[in-house]
Design a protein around this motif. Structure first.
Motif, PDB file in Angstrom:
ATOM      1  N   GLY A 196       0.793  -1.237   0.000  1.00  0.00           N
ATOM      2  CA  GLY A 196       0.000   0.000   0.000  1.00  0.00           C
ATOM      3  C   GLY A 196       0.814   1.269   0.000  1.00  0.00           C
ATOM      4  N   THR A 197       2.105   1.198  -0.286  1.00  0.00           N
ATOM      5  CA  THR A 197       2.969   2.390  -0.316  1.00  0.00           C
ATOM      6  C   THR A 197       2.384   3.457  -1.254  1.00  0.00           C
ATOM      7  OG1 THR A 197       4.918   1.027   0.100  1.00  0.00           O
ATOM      8  CG2 THR A 197       5.286   3.226  -0.817  1.00  0.00           C
ATOM      9  N   GLN A 198       2.454   4.711  -0.822  1.00  0.00           N
ATOM     10  CA  GLN A 198       1.882   5.806  -1.602  1.00  0.00           C
ATOM     11  C   GLN A 198       2.926   6.867  -1.918  1.00  0.00           C
ATOM     12  OE1 GLN A 198      -2.649   5.655   0.267  1.00  0.00           O
ATOM     13  NE2 GLN A 198      -1.480   7.518   0.355  1.00  0.00           N
ATOM     14  N   ALA A 199       2.731   7.525  -3.045  1.00  0.00           N
ATOM     15  CA  ALA A 199       3.499   8.717  -3.406  1.00  0.00           C
ATOM     16  C   ALA A 199       2.536   9.891  -3.271  1.00  0.00           C
ATOM     17  CB  ALA A 199       4.035   8.616  -4.809  1.00  0.00           C
ATOM     18  N   GLY A 200       2.593  10.574  -2.125  1.00  0.00           N
ATOM     19  CA  GLY A 200       1.546  11.539  -1.817  1.00  0.00           C
ATOM     20  C   GLY A 200       0.291  10.773  -1.462  1.00  0.00           C
ATOM     21  N   PHE A 201      -0.814  11.115  -2.140  1.00  0.00           N
ATOM     22  CA  PHE A 201      -2.044  10.361  -1.896  1.00  0.00           C
ATOM     23  C   PHE A 201      -2.250   9.261  -2.953  1.00  0.00           C
ATOM     24  CE2 PHE A 201      -3.344  13.597  -4.913  1.00  0.00           C
ATOM     25  CZ  PHE A 201      -4.219  12.940  -5.758  1.00  0.00           C
ATOM     26  N   VAL A 202      -1.320   9.143  -3.915  1.00  0.00           N
ATOM     27  CA  VAL A 202      -1.463   8.179  -5.006  1.00  0.00           C
ATOM     28  C   VAL A 202      -0.755   6.873  -4.659  1.00  0.00           C
ATOM     29  CG1 VAL A 202      -1.065   7.726  -7.447  1.00  0.00           C
ATOM     30  CG2 VAL A 202      -1.567  10.047  -6.676  1.00  0.00           C
ATOM     31  N   PRO A 203      -1.461   5.740  -4.610  1.00  0.00           N
ATOM     32  CA  PRO A 203      -0.809   4.456  -4.342  1.00  0.00           C
ATOM     33  C   PRO A 203       0.204   4.121  -5.437  1.00  0.00           C
ATOM     34  CG  PRO A 203      -3.205   4.259  -4.129  1.00  0.00           C
ATOM     35  CD  PRO A 203      -2.922   5.602  -4.737  1.00  0.00           C
ATOM     36  N   VAL A 204       1.352   3.595  -5.031  1.00  0.00           N
ATOM     37  CA  VAL A 204       2.380   3.220  -6.005  1.00  0.00           C
ATOM     38  C   VAL A 204       1.847   2.171  -6.968  1.00  0.00           C
ATOM     39  CG1 VAL A 204       4.629   2.083  -6.248  1.00  0.00           C
ATOM     40  CG2 VAL A 204       4.295   3.815  -4.481  1.00  0.00           C
ATOM     41  N   ILE A 205       0.974   1.295  -6.478  1.00  0.00           N
ATOM     42  CA  ILE A 205       0.422   0.257  -7.351  1.00  0.00           C
ATOM     43  C   ILE A 205      -0.420   0.877  -8.470  1.00  0.00           C
ATOM     44  CG2 ILE A 205      -1.686  -0.118  -5.994  1.00  0.00           C
ATOM     45  CD1 ILE A 205       0.424  -2.826  -7.774  1.00  0.00           C
ATOM     46  N   ALA A 206      -1.049   2.045  -8.194  1.00  0.00           N
ATOM     47  CA  ALA A 206      -1.815   2.740  -9.237  1.00  0.00           C
ATOM     48  C   ALA A 206      -0.878   3.313 -10.292  1.00  0.00           C
ATOM     49  CB  ALA A 206      -2.667   3.839  -8.619  1.00  0.00           C
ATOM     50  N   ILE A 207       0.259   3.867  -9.832  1.00  0.00           N
ATOM     51  CA  ILE A 207       1.256   4.365 -10.788  1.00  0.00           C
ATOM     52  C   ILE A 207       1.762   3.212 -11.655  1.00  0.00           C
ATOM     53  CG2 ILE A 207       3.522   5.447 -11.015  1.00  0.00           C
ATOM     54  CD1 ILE A 207       2.941   6.883  -8.345  1.00  0.00           C
ATOM     55  N   PHE A 208       2.013   2.076 -11.006  1.00  0.00           N
ATOM     56  CA  PHE A 208       2.455   0.888 -11.740  1.00  0.00           C
ATOM     57  C   PHE A 208       1.420   0.472 -12.787  1.00  0.00           C
ATOM     58  CE2 PHE A 208       2.148  -3.795 -12.066  1.00  0.00           C
ATOM     59  CZ  PHE A 208       3.387  -4.067 -12.644  1.00  0.00           C
ATOM     60  N   ALA A 209       0.137   0.516 -12.424  1.00  0.00           N
ATOM     61  CA  ALA A 209      -0.924   0.116 -13.364  1.00  0.00           C
ATOM     62  C   ALA A 209      -0.958   1.035 -14.578  1.00  0.00           C
ATOM     63  CB  ALA A 209      -2.278   0.117 -12.661  1.00  0.00           C
ATOM     64  N   VAL A 210      -0.745   2.333 -14.354  1.00  0.00           N
ATOM     65  CA  VAL A 210      -0.749   3.288 -15.466  1.00  0.00           C
ATOM     66  C   VAL A 210       0.457   3.051 -16.371  1.00  0.00           C
ATOM     67  CG1 VAL A 210      -0.565   5.724 -16.077  1.00  0.00           C
ATOM     68  CG2 VAL A 210      -2.058   5.030 -14.196  1.00  0.00           C
ATOM     69  N   VAL A 211       1.635   2.904 -15.772  1.00  0.00           N
ATOM     70  CA  VAL A 211       2.841   2.666 -16.561  1.00  0.00           C
ATOM     71  C   VAL A 211       2.715   1.362 -17.351  1.00  0.00           C
ATOM     72  CG1 VAL A 211       5.314   2.157 -16.418  1.00  0.00           C
ATOM     73  CG2 VAL A 211       4.323   3.972 -15.003  1.00  0.00           C
ATOM     74  N   LEU A 212       2.156   0.338 -16.701  1.00  0.00           N
ATOM     75  CA  LEU A 212       1.978  -0.947 -17.376  1.00  0.00           C
ATOM     76  C   LEU A 212       1.012  -0.817 -18.558  1.00  0.00           C
ATOM     77  CD1 LEU A 212       2.611  -3.978 -17.429  1.00  0.00           C
ATOM     78  CD2 LEU A 212       0.722  -4.324 -15.802  1.00  0.00           C
ATOM     79  N   ALA A 213      -0.061  -0.038 -18.385  1.00  0.00           N
ATOM     80  CA  ALA A 213      -1.022   0.160 -19.484  1.00  0.00           C
ATOM     81  C   ALA A 213      -0.349   0.817 -20.683  1.00  0.00           C
ATOM     82  CB  ALA A 213      -2.193   1.009 -19.013  1.00  0.00           C
ATOM     83  N   VAL A 214       0.450   1.846 -20.410  1.00  0.00           N
ATOM     84  CA  VAL A 214       1.138   2.560 -21.503  1.00  0.00           C
ATOM     85  C   VAL A 214       2.140   1.639 -22.195  1.00  0.00           C
ATOM     86  CG1 VAL A 214       2.673   4.478 -22.050  1.00  0.00           C
ATOM     87  CG2 VAL A 214       0.805   4.810 -20.419  1.00  0.00           C
ATOM     88  N   ALA A 215       2.885   0.863 -21.408  1.00  0.00           N
ATOM     89  CA  ALA A 215       3.877  -0.049 -21.985  1.00  0.00           C
ATOM     90  C   ALA A 215       3.201  -1.123 -22.848  1.00  0.00           C
ATOM     91  CB  ALA A 215       4.693  -0.705 -20.869  1.00  0.00           C
ATOM     92  N   LEU A 216       2.109  -1.678 -22.338  1.00  0.00           N
ATOM     93  CA  LEU A 216       1.390  -2.710 -23.097  1.00  0.00           C
ATOM     94  C   LEU A 216       0.751  -2.121 -24.352  1.00  0.00           C
ATOM     95  CD1 LEU A 216      -0.290  -4.693 -20.164  1.00  0.00           C
ATOM     96  CD2 LEU A 216       1.553  -5.495 -21.658  1.00  0.00           C
TER      97      LEU A 216
END
Length: 825
Positions: free
Chosen positions: A664-684
């Protein structure tokens, strides 16, 4: 014969299908730099012989040698040795662009970077014609039949083949493009390429071929110098004797009653067209393609909108739809039988009876004996070569399919018969039979209208010919004036310009069928819903709420990526939810407080192995065992859920706080896992459109057989998709672990339908070939947002189902309609 000059050698090939010996000890060779004609009736074995040469079929006996090397029924080997083939039905993937089809169609060493594919493809198309009206960025499904054939020919030429096989290459081409094709044939043969030219058009074979080989009933009938045979001699060799090539006598119709009366009909592509057809009369429509004659015919058939007055035997006819036109007695024989004429997976019997079911039914119940009896009579009467009436029609040759479709249309006893290219892909003998059948239908009182690109056919068959130019009838030929020279002259003097370009598609529907439309519409929906929720309850935009939402979005998005990867290749996986639950249950035994690092690592290894194993099992059930994906993965769904319940009959086994906090680590109020999901979507997404792997996924889903012919390995691609889907479901289980906190066997069940919904809302095709990982991310965001907003607005949980159901229906309906509107007619 000098073997060093022989680029294609086929020795003693025999090929047997159930009930049919398609090839019987056939030997065939082609020299470097020659055009070798291959002629014969439908079913004689021409296409089968070339399928053996290309490696698409493996013969029972014999061998194939290309450029000195023997092939073993391997399409890749044939391609590498330099064989390229243009088939009767272009082997193109409809959901891929023209550029992507050309990219997959050439050898790997000739392919450009996928970043420059469109520019490279446009240059290839311009080599065909400087003013080619084909955009390399257009999807193939939006091209008309002529354009698809041009792309198929350009693809074969771009491969720089040593042996080029052309199987009925001119059936959809205009005269100007036939001339271009012949220019290219002369260029490649001048560079020592061998060309095998298969055609029913004897004049074309005589014009372009150096030698020709005749096949009859699967056996070779000899090889001859093309210049040493007359047209009549070639015909007699094909049919095995003399053939009456006279067109049936034209009937007098001056005083006959009017069957069809069309007054001032107008629609897309034509304006104020008036036509009368009398009993016993066949009327031909001629003109340069794109000048309205085919559009007019399709409007009469109820396949395009129109306005005007139409009567059939004095009774007003309705043509708003094809069903209404059929009810008014108007029937249509399409020119593109592969797309519009046959139901490939149905039998010959079913294809024949579908247009005349009332003759075989009593109170809605079908009498299969009556069906079979009528079909057998039609098969005999039209000389359709088929092992049985239960044979799937897709296994018949093109000409035999055409004859059966004509028999099917005539069996419905139409008042008006509309025929587009009546003998397209049909051999000489069958053409004469079709002409006689059409003349008999006219004599029996049916109004017959024919559109044909063959001026000799129009002249010999039709009593009267209307010349179209720019959507109008500009001239009419009667009686003795109906001859080939007059028709050609009238067509050329009526207009010297051809209206080019793709089919007219309304701007909105063209945009809606593209890749960006779902993303834009989803983004607008997310913003609108967020603005409304904030207006009603300003705590919606609080950091705490957004953080919780984004964590849920990441979980759903990641499993949706796996579902999207699988749906791209035409699959679906119902087992992802229980698999996620099983992952959490297993980890509840390993990721506990106080567990050693090695113990925790063992848990991660186990879940990865299980995910891979589940993907492999699903693939085995779907591909080798040929179960439907929904049936196969539903079985896996139940097995995985049972395993979870066996391990944890009730929730238990707390996940360690340290693990939950790390996830559940967060960067500000944004969960790191959410950032990962966005980066993964763009990469895919990048991989989907800019890498060969993504292109093969879309190609297999678009049309698996065409992908296989392009050198893609569908079995491996499908395996990669199933394993990838299961692995991504395993990754999605990681954030779910932190949300659940213990081994709950039911924790993942809801993610199965939610992942499918996210992909569908994101614009994916349920049939494969189309989709977007960014769209899946936005779909997941919208679904989670709806669930949260209904809670904030306090409107009840039932509204979650209403809203999600409505969004899915709207998304699928919009996609289906845009796809339909984008298809060239």
């Amino acid at each position: 014969m000098n073997d060093q000059n022989t680029l294609l050698q086929i020795d003693g090939v025999t090929k047997v299908f159930p009930g049919v010996r398609a090839l019987d000890n056939v030997t065939f060779s082609v020299l470097a730099g020659e055009v070798h004609g291959l002629v014969g009736e439908n079913g004689a074995g021409k296409s089968t012989l070339m399928a053996v040469a290309s490696g698409a079929l493996v013969p029972e006996k014999g061998r194939v040698v290309i450029n000195g090397a023997e092939t073993k029924g391997d399409t890749d080997a044939a391609r590498r040795l330099g064989l390229a083939i243009v088939r009767q039905e272009p082997a193109l993937m409809p959901d891929l662009t023209v550029a992507e089809n050309l990219y997959l169609g050439v050898p790997i060493e000739q392919r450009p970077s996928l970043m420059n594919t469109a520019q490279w493809a446009q240059q290839l198309l311009r080599q065909w014609s400087d003013d080619v009206a084909i955009d390399a960025n257009e999807r193939v499904l939006s091209l008309n039949p002529e354009q698809r054939f041009i792309v198929e020919i350009v693809k074969a030429l771009a491969a720089k083949p040593k042996v080029l096989v052309l199987d009925e290459p001119t059936e959809h081409l205009l005269a100007e493009d036939v001339d271009r094709l012949f220019e290219h044939i002369r260029k490649v043969t001048a560079a020592s390429c061998s060309v095998v030219y298969i055609s029913h058009r004897i004049r074309e074979v005589q014009k372009i071929a150096n030698r020709l080989t005749v096949l009859r009933d699967g056996q070779g009938q000899g090889t001859y110098d093309a210049a040493g045979l007359s047209e009549q001699q070639i015909v007699e060799l094909i049919v095995g004797g003399a053939l009456d090539r006279e067109f049936p006598a034209k009937a007098g119709h001056e005083r006959a009653g009017v069957v069809l009366d069309v007054v001032s009909l107008r629609g897309a592509g034509f304006t104020d067209v008036s036509v009368q057809v009398r009993k016993g009369e066949i009327v031909g429509l001629a003109g340069i393609d794109g000048n309205g004659q085919r559009e007019f015919m399709r409007a009469l058939a109820g396949l395009a909108r129109s306005r005007g007055s139409i009567t059939v035997n004095g009774i007003p006819a309705k043509i708003q739809t094809s069903q209404a036109a059929a009810a008014s007695g108007i029937r249509y024989l399409p020119g593109d039988r592969h797309r519009d004429g046959i139901f490939g997976e149905l039998s010959v019997r079913e294809n024949f009876s579908l247009r005349s079911l009332p003759f075989d039914s009593i109170h809605g119940w079908i009498n299969q004996r009556s069906e079979a009896r009528r079909t057998k009579l039609a098969v005999t009467g039209f000389a359709v070569k088929t092992p049985t009436v239960e044979t799937p029609i897709r296994s018949l040759s093109g000409g035999n399919q055409q004859k059966l479709v004509l028999a099917s249309v005539l069996a419905s006893n139409p008042e008006v018969l509309l025929v587009d290219e009546p003998t397209q892909g049909v051999d000489i003998g069958a053409r004469m039979e079709i002409y006689k059948v059409l003349r008999q239908a006219a004599a029996a009182g049916t109004a017959v209208i024919v559109v044909s690109s063959d001026a000799l056919e129009v002249a010999g068959l039709c009593d009267r010919v209307s010349i179209f130019s720019r959507g109008h009838i500009v001239k009419e030929l009667h009686d003795t004036a109906v001859n080939e020279n007059n028709i050609t002259s009238a067509v050329l003097t009526a207009t010297t310009e051809r209206e080019r370009g793709s089919a007219s598609i309304p701007g909105f529907w063209k945009w809606a069928s593209g890749d960006w439309a779902p993303l834009v519409m989803l983004a607008l929906a997310v913003c609108a819903l967020g603005i409304y929720a904030t207006h009603v309850n300003d705590t919606y935009l609080s950091a705490r709420n957004l953080s919780g939402m984004l964590a849920l979005v990441a979980t759903l998005a990641i499993v949706a990526y796996g579902q999207q990867a699988l749906m791209l290749v035409g699959g679906i996986d119902l087992s992802v939810g229980p698999l996620m639950g099983l992952m959490v249950v297993i980890q509840s035994f390993f990721l506990n407080d106080g567990a050693s690092m090695m113990h925790q690592l063992s848990g991660w290894v186990i879940v990865i192995l299980i995910a891979v194993a589940v993907g492999v099992v699903n693939w085995i059930l779907v591909d080798p065992f040929r179960l439907h994906p929904m049936v196969a993965t539903l079985a896996t769904y139940m097995a995985l859920q049972a395993a979870s319940l066996l391990l944890r009959p009730v929730p238990g086994g707390l996940i360690a706080d340290s693990v939950v906090e790390a996830i559940g680590t967060q960067a500000g109020f944004v969960p790191v896992i959410a950032i990962f999901a966005v980066v993964l979507a763009v990469a895919l997404e990048f991989a989907l459109f800019k890498t060969r792997l993504g292109l093969t996924f879309r190609g297999v889903g678009s049309r698996v057989e065409a992908a296989r012919m392009a050198g893609v390995r569908p079995h491996r691609t499908l395996l990669a998709a199933y394993v990838g889907c299961s692995l991504l479901a395993g990754v999605a289980a990681v954030p779910m672990m932190a949300q659940v906190g213990s081994g709950d066997p039911s924790s993942g069940i809801n993610y199965t339908l939610a992942s499918i919904a996210a992909v569908a809302i994101g614009g994916a095709s349920l049939f494969g070939g189309r989709g977007s990982f960014v769209g899946s991310l936005l779909g997941a965001l919208l679904i989670v947002q709806v669930n949260v907003v209904t809670s904030f607005l306090d409107i009840g949980d039932s509204w979650q189902s209403y809203l999600l159901g409505g969004m899915i229906l709207a998304s699928v309906a919009l996609y289906s309609k845009s796809r339909e509107m984008a298809v060239a007619k």
